[in-house]
Design an enzyme around this catalytic site. Structure first.
Site, mmCIF file in Angstrom:
data_model
loop_
_atom_site.group_PDB
_atom_site.id
_atom_site.type_symbol
_atom_site.label_atom_id
_atom_site.label_comp_id
_atom_site.label_asym_id
_atom_site.label_seq_id
_atom_site.Cartn_x
_atom_site.Cartn_y
_atom_site.Cartn_z
ATOM 1 N N HIS A 24 0.882 -1.137 0.047
ATOM 2 C CA HIS A 24 -0.056 0.173 -0.088
ATOM 3 C C HIS A 24 0.970 1.385 -0.103
ATOM 4 O O HIS A 24 0.536 2.276 -0.796
ATOM 5 C CB HIS A 24 -0.886 -0.055 1.420
ATOM 6 C CG HIS A 24 -1.728 1.108 1.452
ATOM 7 N ND1 HIS A 24 -3.130 1.400 1.165
ATOM 8 C CD2 HIS A 24 -1.372 2.520 1.940
ATOM 9 C CE1 HIS A 24 -3.355 2.406 1.207
ATOM 10 N NE2 HIS A 24 -2.565 3.169 1.576
ATOM 11 N N GLU A 25 1.937 1.372 1.072
ATOM 12 C CA GLU A 25 2.740 2.603 1.063
ATOM 13 C C GLU A 25 3.694 2.655 -0.200
ATOM 14 O O GLU A 25 4.092 3.560 -0.744
ATOM 15 C CB GLU A 25 3.602 2.291 2.112
ATOM 16 C CG GLU A 25 2.793 2.367 3.480
ATOM 17 C CD GLU A 25 1.732 3.773 3.572
ATOM 18 O OE1 GLU A 25 2.318 4.645 3.066
ATOM 19 O OE2 GLU A 25 0.787 3.370 4.324
ATOM 20 N N HIS A 28 2.101 4.565 -2.795
ATOM 21 C CA HIS A 28 2.294 6.081 -2.636
ATOM 22 C C HIS A 28 3.496 6.590 -3.035
ATOM 23 O O HIS A 28 3.819 7.582 -3.560
ATOM 24 C CB HIS A 28 1.983 6.427 -1.184
ATOM 25 C CG HIS A 28 0.488 6.304 -0.655
ATOM 26 N ND1 HIS A 28 -0.507 6.807 -1.318
ATOM 27 C CD2 HIS A 28 -0.080 5.664 0.502
ATOM 28 C CE1 HIS A 28 -1.641 6.532 -0.719
ATOM 29 N NE2 HIS A 28 -1.248 5.749 0.532
#
Length: 438
Positions: A24-25, A28
């Protein structure tokens, strides 16, 4: 051995959750770096730092509490212009947030800040994380449905009931001399038989065979089964049995007085063998969409669902099996699945499905349009773009960038509510856990 399997299931889910949060990170991190934003930290977890290593300008690490993660981007908000002490608690919180934000802007790299990116790039950076979870869910559901397959009833007979046990005799588990033989046993069905045709119609699914049986109460039908490579002719006379009607959603149908509506159907007394059937490659995406719709509905009803969790916790009432779970609850279910007496492939498929559902929850929940969630940052970016578009249409000077630090009080309130929700669910999953496996 059972304890080891239970712990193994929990470990599987914890590792899977950690990987899901980490990716998920990454969702980003990658677009942020591609767009030139300076990223100071990439961390999995919160709290005390367990390990970290600096590679280039970014420190990569793991923290003690595996309940999330973050990347620290330079200039998430425009630099502060206010000087002097702040008056009031909320003003002080805003001022502290601005100071902390200013510290992320490295000297000489004022152009490499997040808030200077075009709106569409900011939206991509913030949606990258949830979309990574969505992709992970699609991969997991596709692996489960198309790689492993979904269990379905085959045309092979797994078991044949020996007799017709009266429905009124709830405790009776075995046949007695007074119980009539079940139609399938009387016709000569044996476990391992493969259904070839019924009533002159070829059958390729157990559902088709069941429908013919249900439509033939009291009528003798010709059946062909394959047994040890040979076709065997049988004659089956299904008996009439009462079956409750259900609607398209599988809910019981009742009459205007609330009484269940039943109909007479044929009953034979055969059970099908389950086998894994590989599904088309697009099935994983279809399952993902169904999960997204279900989790979205859960989020919409979240206040009511949480109230029900609290009510069941304090009153001892039955807990809603479709309600929310904490990480503790998910880990407990994973442990129970791993420790069940079932084939390894069956257990792995369920764990994979559970992990896919967890990624859907991360996807949907992070899209809630409130700070500090990703959806909140998307709303701030879109508001900034809307202000600039309106200024351009009306011929006014371009406004300054949206200062999301003004929303810090709201962010804190949301964070406190999230912590309270997590604490409630953890307590409920310990004191009154859901029993989804029966």
């Amino acid at each position: 051995m059972e304890i080891l399997l239970y712990l193994g299931g929990i470990l599987f889910m914890l590792v899977g959750l950690g990987v899901s949060i980490g990716l998920h990170e990454v969702g980003h991190l990658v677009p942020a770096k591609l767009f030139g934003v300076r990223v100071g930290q990439y961390m999995i977890g919160f709290g005390p730092r367990l390990w970290s290593k600096r590679i280039g300008e970014t420190e990569y690490g793991v923290k003690a509490l595996p309940v999330g993660g973050f990347i620290s981007m330079s200039g998430m908000y425009p630099p502060s212009t206010r000087t002097g002490p702040a008056n009031g608690v909320f003003a002080a919180l805003v001022q502290d947030a601005r100071v902390a934000n200013d510290e992320t802007i490295a000297e000489g790299e004022e152009e490499r800040v997040f808030y200077r990116l075009p709106v569409w790039k900011r939206v991509i950076v913030m949606l990258g994380g949830p979309l990574m979870n969505l992709v992970l869910a699609i991969v997991m559901f596709t692996l489960m449905a198309s790689g492993i397959g979904i269990q379905q009833a085959s045309t092979s007979v797994a078991a044949v009931s020996e007799c017709m046990i009266p429905a009124a005799v709830e405790q009776q588990q075995t046949c007695t001399a007074d119980d009539p033989a079940a139609p399938a046993a009387e016709a000569g069905f044996q476990p391992g038989d493969r259904l070839v045709s019924m009533d002159g119609e070829p059958v390729t699914t157990f559902a088709a065979a069941s429908q013919i049986i249900q439509d033939s109460p009291g009528r003798t039908i010709d059946v062909v089964v394959e047994r040890q490579g040979k076709d065997i002719d049988l004659r089956l006379t299904p008996v009439a049995a009462q079956r409750q009607e259900t609607d398209a959603q599988g809910r019981p149908v009742t009459d205007d007085k609330g009484r269940p509506v039943t109909r007479s159907v044929g009953y034979a007394g055969i059970t099908a063998q389950l086998e894994y059937a590989h599904q088309p490659i697009w099935t994983g995406a279809e399952m993902t969409w169904q999960q997204v719709v279900g989790v979205t509905d859960l989020v919409i009803q979240l206040p009511q669902k949480l109230w029900n969790v609290g009510e069941s916790l304090f009153t001892g009432s039955q807990r809603d099996p479709n309600g929310p779970l904490s990480v503790v609850g998910v880990g407990r279910i994973a442990g129970e699945v791993a420790a069940t007496n079932a084939p390894v492939l069956d257990r792995f498929a369920v764990l994979l499905n559970l992990l896919g559902a967890l990624n859907i929850a991360l996807f949907v929940f992070n899209l809630i349009p409130l700070l500090p969630l990703d959806g909140g940052h998307v709303i701030v970016a879109l508001w900034d773009g809307l202000k600039h578009a309106w200024a351009k249409v009306t011929g006014r000077p371009a406004p300054g960038p949206a200062d999301a630090t003004r929303l810090v009080p709201v962010t804190i309130v949301v964070a406190v509510l999230l912590i309270a929700m997590g604490a409630l669910l953890i307590i409920a999953d310990i004191v009154k856990p859901l029993n989804l496996l029966g």
